[in-house]
Design an enzyme around this catalytic site. Sequence first.
Site, PDB file in Angstrom:
ATOM      1  CE  LYS A  22      -1.442   1.869   3.929  1.00  0.00           C
ATOM      2  NZ  LYS A  22      -1.648   3.013   4.200  1.00  0.00           N
ATOM      3  CG  ASN A  23       2.615   2.676   3.567  1.00  0.00           C
ATOM      4  OD1 ASN A  23       1.597   3.172   3.450  1.00  0.00           O
ATOM      5  ND2 ASN A  23       3.110   2.338   4.737  1.00  0.00           N
ATOM      6  CB  CYS A 116      -4.202   6.289  11.235  1.00  0.00           C
ATOM      7  SG  CYS A 116      -4.678   4.834  10.343  1.00  0.00           S
ATOM      8  NE  ARG A 121       0.190  10.365  10.569  1.00  0.00           N
ATOM      9  CZ  ARG A 121      -0.262   9.558   9.655  1.00  0.00           C
ATOM     10  NH1 ARG A 121       0.150   8.401   8.938  1.00  0.00           N
ATOM     11  NH2 ARG A 121      -1.642   9.236   9.930  1.00  0.00           N
ATOM     12  CG  ASP A 305       3.627   1.489   9.479  1.00  0.00           C
ATOM     13  OD1 ASP A 305       3.125   2.539  10.153  1.00  0.00           O
ATOM     14  OD2 ASP A 305       3.628   1.664   8.087  1.00  0.00           O
ATOM     15  NE  ARG A 398      -6.680   4.538   5.791  1.00  0.00           N
ATOM     16  CZ  ARG A 398      -5.519   4.871   6.612  1.00  0.00           C
ATOM     17  NH1 ARG A 398      -5.236   4.525   7.983  1.00  0.00           N
ATOM     18  NH2 ARG A 398      -4.523   5.493   6.126  1.00  0.00           N
TER      19      ARG A 398
END
Length: 419
Positions: A22-23, A116, A121, A305, A398
């Site tokens: 995903k990232n 999230c 961030r 993560d 997600r």
Amino acid sequence: MDKMWVKGGAILNGQVKTSGAKNSALPIIFSSLLAEGKHVFFNVPDLLDISSTRNLLESLNCKTKYENSTLTVEVSYLNEPLAHYDYVRKMRASILCLGPLLARYKKAQVSLPGGCAIGSRPVNMHIEGMQGLGAQVEIKEGYIYASTPEGLRGATVLFDLPTVGGTENIMMAAVLAEGTTVIENAAKEPEIVDLANYLIKMGAKVQGAGTGVITIQGVKKLNPAEHTIIPDRIEAGTLLLAGAITGGDVTVLDCDPSDIEPLIIKLKESGFDIEVGESSVRVLPCASWRGVDIMTAPHPAFPTDLQAQFMALMTQAQGTSLINESVFENRFMHVQELTRMSANITPKTKVAVVRGNKGGLIGAPVMATDLRASACLVLAGLVAVGETVVSRIYHLDRGYEGLEKKLASLGANIKRVSE
């Protein structure tokens, strides 16, 4: 709204495949905005964040089609480079359209992003980087307004701290800037390298991706291309931990073991036997493992993560472990949910003290607070006595493609239920 029901006690065994990252997929998909025409991406996971990205691109006059893990994006000229709040609010990574829009159209209006709630961030490093390339930027009414009438110009961009999103955004902006851009203290994650590889396929001149210094020579125009997304190292690590926490024999296929080396090292230190293949990692059954300490930090250190999932493993260890979270200031929200399941954890500001007790977790209704916390609670449910019901699993959707199906294929007693 769906929930995840898990009954603990099953020992996982078998082989399971890793989906695309995903990232990595998100910035690469956004980079398609840099070149008009048809882009084709393979190994794209079927996730909520991918759907949100498609919706945003379609609002930007793109046509998208997703089928059998292949995403096609047809990019057309855009009269108004506006990323509206209704699309951006659902996903933090939406900020990554700022660089491509500004580079190609010399202006962009992008809503401040959502995502999230694991920490502040801030987007200041993205904005300061764009300003370093000559953009005029202001924030008003919840939007970032950026413009550069004369076009972006190459410059040296120094990040105070490595930032994955910031590095990606500046890379995408710089490939069409005039002159040479040098990104110092750049993020080194595998996803950065994957993005650079696709930019190069489009005709960009990028050197140094994966190191602390990335050099980009701007070009006049890019062309669409095809690309296969790298495997998801966080999913691979999560599946490996699922096998480990149940004392099972699980082989994770279609992954890059070097991308999860920090996890492999810690699993071995804890007492697990790990077999590493060219594109697979196997965890062998372990009746008892030791508590070990970890500290999260930017790649190539232990990834933030995987912190929550590793904490679940440590609740079943012999002895005490210290979990030090140095990346995000608010990433221990899963602790209170684990304690609802009778875990013995003492959270402090950036350190959690976990006192292991194999078999000590008890199933309970719990709530996911973010993407990785949801995976942590599912792992805890795999070994808890009784039934665990995890609510708000839209967070899970997600970032994990059919996690319950993959775990069920290994023997887990797990299913998705509707309220």
